[in-house]
Design a protein around this motif. Structure first.
Motif, PDB file in Angstrom:
ATOM      1  N   PHE A 184       1.080  -1.672   0.535  1.00 42.16           N
ATOM      2  CA  PHE A 184       0.211   0.094   0.121  1.00 42.16           C
ATOM      3  C   PHE A 184       0.561   1.178   0.528  1.00 42.16           C
ATOM      4  N   TRP A 185       2.125   1.158   1.331  1.00 40.04           N
ATOM      5  CA  TRP A 185       2.387   2.671   1.185  1.00 40.04           C
ATOM      6  C   TRP A 185       3.965   2.933  -0.334  1.00 40.04           C
ATOM      7  N   ARG A 186       4.064   1.935  -0.470  1.00 38.90           N
ATOM      8  CA  ARG A 186       5.394   1.916  -1.082  1.00 38.90           C
ATOM      9  C   ARG A 186       5.030   1.645  -2.881  1.00 38.90           C
ATOM     10  N   ILE A 187       4.088   1.039  -3.163  1.00 35.17           N
ATOM     11  CA  ILE A 187       3.467   1.118  -4.370  1.00 35.17           C
ATOM     12  C   ILE A 187       1.889   1.817  -4.772  1.00 35.17           C
ATOM     13  N   VAL A 188       0.599   1.831  -3.899  1.00 39.27           N
ATOM     14  CA  VAL A 188      -0.679   2.658  -4.165  1.00 39.27           C
ATOM     15  C   VAL A 188      -0.545   3.261  -3.730  1.00 39.27           C
ATOM     16  N   PHE A 189       0.273   3.739  -2.826  1.00 36.22           N
ATOM     17  CA  PHE A 189      -0.001   4.931  -2.201  1.00 36.22           C
ATOM     18  C   PHE A 189       0.099   6.107  -3.301  1.00 36.22           C
ATOM     19  N   PRO A 190       1.133   6.010  -4.215  1.00 36.61           N
ATOM     20  CA  PRO A 190       1.973   6.972  -4.432  1.00 36.61           C
ATOM     21  C   PRO A 190       1.194   6.912  -6.067  1.00 36.61           C
ATOM     22  N   LEU A 191       0.766   5.703  -6.421  1.00 37.27           N
ATOM     23  CA  LEU A 191      -0.552   6.019  -7.730  1.00 37.27           C
ATOM     24  C   LEU A 191      -1.547   6.772  -7.619  1.00 37.27           C
ATOM     25  N   LEU A 192      -2.048   7.141  -5.918  1.00 43.33           N
ATOM     26  CA  LEU A 192      -2.795   8.049  -5.262  1.00 43.33           C
ATOM     27  C   LEU A 192      -3.048   9.815  -5.394  1.00 43.33           C
ATOM     28  N   LYS A 193      -1.440   9.716  -5.902  1.00 40.87           N
ATOM     29  CA  LYS A 193      -1.042  11.155  -5.909  1.00 40.87           C
ATOM     30  C   LYS A 193      -2.073  12.606  -6.021  1.00 40.87           C
ATOM     31  N   PRO A 194      -2.742  11.905  -6.953  1.00 41.84           N
ATOM     32  CA  PRO A 194      -3.859  13.183  -8.001  1.00 41.84           C
ATOM     33  C   PRO A 194      -5.292  12.903  -7.165  1.00 41.84           C
ATOM     34  N   MET A 195      -5.728  12.222  -6.651  1.00 45.76           N
ATOM     35  CA  MET A 195      -6.437  12.195  -6.294  1.00 45.76           C
ATOM     36  C   MET A 195      -6.112  12.686  -4.336  1.00 45.76           C
ATOM     37  N   VAL A 197      -4.169  14.739  -3.771  1.00 45.25           N
ATOM     38  CA  VAL A 197      -3.712  16.621  -3.780  1.00 45.25           C
ATOM     39  C   VAL A 197      -5.081  16.775  -4.306  1.00 45.25           C
ATOM     40  N   THR A 198      -6.405  16.446  -5.050  1.00 46.72           N
ATOM     41  CA  THR A 198      -7.421  17.077  -5.093  1.00 46.72           C
ATOM     42  C   THR A 198      -8.145  16.646  -3.965  1.00 46.72           C
ATOM     43  N   ALA A 199      -8.843  15.759  -2.994  1.00 44.93           N
ATOM     44  CA  ALA A 199      -8.830  15.660  -1.497  1.00 44.93           C
ATOM     45  C   ALA A 199      -8.238  16.416  -1.259  1.00 44.93           C
ATOM     46  N   VAL A 200      -7.216  16.809  -0.533  1.00 40.03           N
ATOM     47  CA  VAL A 200      -6.726  18.165   0.118  1.00 40.03           C
ATOM     48  C   VAL A 200      -6.981  19.494  -0.462  1.00 40.03           C
ATOM     49  N   VAL A 201      -7.011  19.482  -1.566  1.00 41.37           N
ATOM     50  CA  VAL A 201      -7.625  20.949  -2.049  1.00 41.37           C
ATOM     51  C   VAL A 201      -8.911  21.103  -1.543  1.00 41.37           C
ATOM     52  N   LEU A 202      -9.998  20.413  -1.858  1.00 43.12           N
ATOM     53  CA  LEU A 202     -11.350  20.499  -1.652  1.00 43.12           C
ATOM     54  C   LEU A 202     -11.227  20.855  -0.299  1.00 43.12           C
ATOM     55  N   GLN A 203     -10.727  19.713   0.111  1.00 46.16           N
ATOM     56  CA  GLN A 203     -11.006  19.895   2.278  1.00 46.16           C
ATOM     57  C   GLN A 203     -10.569  20.990   2.527  1.00 46.16           C
ATOM     58  N   SER A 204      -9.168  21.482   1.777  1.00 45.21           N
ATOM     59  CA  SER A 204      -8.368  22.476   2.827  1.00 45.21           C
ATOM     60  C   SER A 204      -9.555  24.075   2.832  1.00 45.21           C
ATOM     61  N   ILE A 205     -10.085  24.434   1.681  1.00 49.49           N
ATOM     62  CA  ILE A 205     -10.973  25.458   1.603  1.00 49.49           C
ATOM     63  C   ILE A 205     -12.338  24.665   2.224  1.00 49.49           C
ATOM     64  N   ASN A 206     -13.061  24.366   2.439  1.00 52.82           N
ATOM     65  CA  ASN A 206     -14.050  23.905   2.754  1.00 52.82           C
ATOM     66  C   ASN A 206     -13.975  24.070   4.974  1.00 52.82           C
ATOM     67  N   LEU A 207     -11.750  22.963   4.845  1.00 52.31           N
ATOM     68  CA  LEU A 207     -12.463  23.618   7.162  1.00 52.31           C
ATOM     69  C   LEU A 207     -11.805  25.390   6.477  1.00 52.31           C
ATOM     70  N   MET A 262      -1.582  24.370  -5.909  1.00 50.55           N
ATOM     71  CA  MET A 262      -2.568  23.275  -5.441  1.00 50.55           C
ATOM     72  C   MET A 262      -2.320  22.432  -6.685  1.00 50.55           C
ATOM     73  N   GLN A 263      -3.280  24.247  -7.339  1.00 52.07           N
ATOM     74  CA  GLN A 263      -3.784  23.127  -7.961  1.00 52.07           C
ATOM     75  C   GLN A 263      -2.503  23.050 -10.178  1.00 52.07           C
ATOM     76  N   LYS A 264      -1.395  23.463  -9.787  1.00 53.12           N
ATOM     77  CA  LYS A 264      -0.424  22.819 -10.840  1.00 53.12           C
ATOM     78  C   LYS A 264      -0.587  21.769 -10.341  1.00 53.12           C
ATOM     79  N   GLN A 265      -0.079  21.130  -8.484  1.00 52.40           N
ATOM     80  CA  GLN A 265      -0.515  19.734  -8.713  1.00 52.40           C
ATOM     81  C   GLN A 265      -0.863  18.736  -8.704  1.00 52.40           C
TER      82      GLN A 265
END
Length: 277
Positions: A184-195, A197-207, A262-265
């Motif tokens: 999970f941490w070495r293979i899957v989680f790095p592949l989740l980077k686009p999602m 970043v998206t989750a962090v941006v959306l939730q940061s604005i909300n918070l 984060m939009q660039k990211q």
């Protein structure tokens, strides 16, 4: 001369979108412009440009409502909530996707169904439970509360994205001797980077824009967030619009800068995160 790729139809659509953007940006214009005026000038002509750039309102607001403390509290809550949220939501979504069963399917259904429940419907019992567990007037308390409120939506985002990751990548890692956590941490989680970043941006604005939750769970003045601090400028008999608009301008800038970075990211993450199967 108009080409087939650019016609009057597209021109009209562009004009309509520009006008719509102006409508949406007009409140931001009024906030920034009036933040440089005194109270009487705001009441007389709120649409006019300021005669000069006077930063008196910013200095007074910075000192009067203790903006440094409010900004620090808001940033602290946003960072820790996102950190805990990403870790738990990504792991939970991965488990639900890769180990399908009736129990996991039911659990995912429960997570999704909670997304339609408004906060006001659970506000009173949540406050009571927070008192039982001593979560009132603590930073870690509102982080836990925010995580419970936001984690269903984040799991929903991760759940759909993880389905697009081929299992063969994980199976190859397991054959090479990688543990389940390593997969999970070495293979899957790095592949989740686009999602992620998206989750962090959306939730940061909300918070960052939260008002009701901090108002209920952070009642001490030294724990006020930026939105609660600004609200103190409005009372039953007086509304200090000059200071409030200056404070709003200050509060808007960090989240705008964060969003632009984060939009660039997001673009870079989507470009580099593609999987060819």
């Amino acid at each position: 001369m108009w080409t087939s790729k650019y016609s009057w139809k597209f021109l009209l659509i562009e004009i309509a979108l520009i006008l719509l953007a102006i409508v949406y940006l007009s409140p931001f214009f009024f906030v920034v412009v009036n933040s440089f005026k005194d109270f009487s000038a705001i009441l007389n002509n709120p649409a006019s440009l300021p005669e000069r750039l006077d930063f008196t309102n910013f200095i007074r607001a910075w000192e009067m409502i203790n903006l440094p403390s409010a900004l620090f509290n808001t940033i602290l809550i946003t960072i820790f909530t996102n950190l805990v949220l990403v870790i738990f939501a990504s792991m939970a979504a991965y488990r639900l996707v890769r180990h399908p069963s009736k129990g996991n399917n039911m659990l995912f259904l429960i997570f999704v169904s909670t997304m339609v429940i408004p906060f006001q419907a659970i506000m009173i019992p949540l406050v009571q439970m927070s008192k039982w567990f001593s979560l009132i007037n603590t930073i870690h308390g509102i982080v836990i509360i925010n995580m419970g409120l936001i984690v269903p939506f984040t799991i929903f985002l991760y759940h759909g994205f993880i389905k697009t990751i081929p299992k063969e990548i994980e199976e190859a890692a397991i054959i090479d001797g990688c543990s389940p956590y390593g997969v999970f941490w070495r293979i899957v989680f790095p592949l989740l980077k686009p999602m992620t970043v998206t989750a962090v941006v959306l939730q940061s604005i909300n918070l960052w824009n939260q008002f009701l939750e901090p108002l209920l769970f952070l009642q001490l003045p030294e724990l006020h967030t930026i939105q609660i601090a600004i609200n103190t400028l409005f009372g039953a008999y007086t509304n200090q619009w000059d200071l409030a608009l200056a404070a709003l301008t200050i509060s808007i800038l960090p989240i705008i800068v964060f969003f632009l970075i984060m939009q660039k990211q997001i673009v870079a993450g989507i470009t580099s995160g593609g999987i060819k199967g």
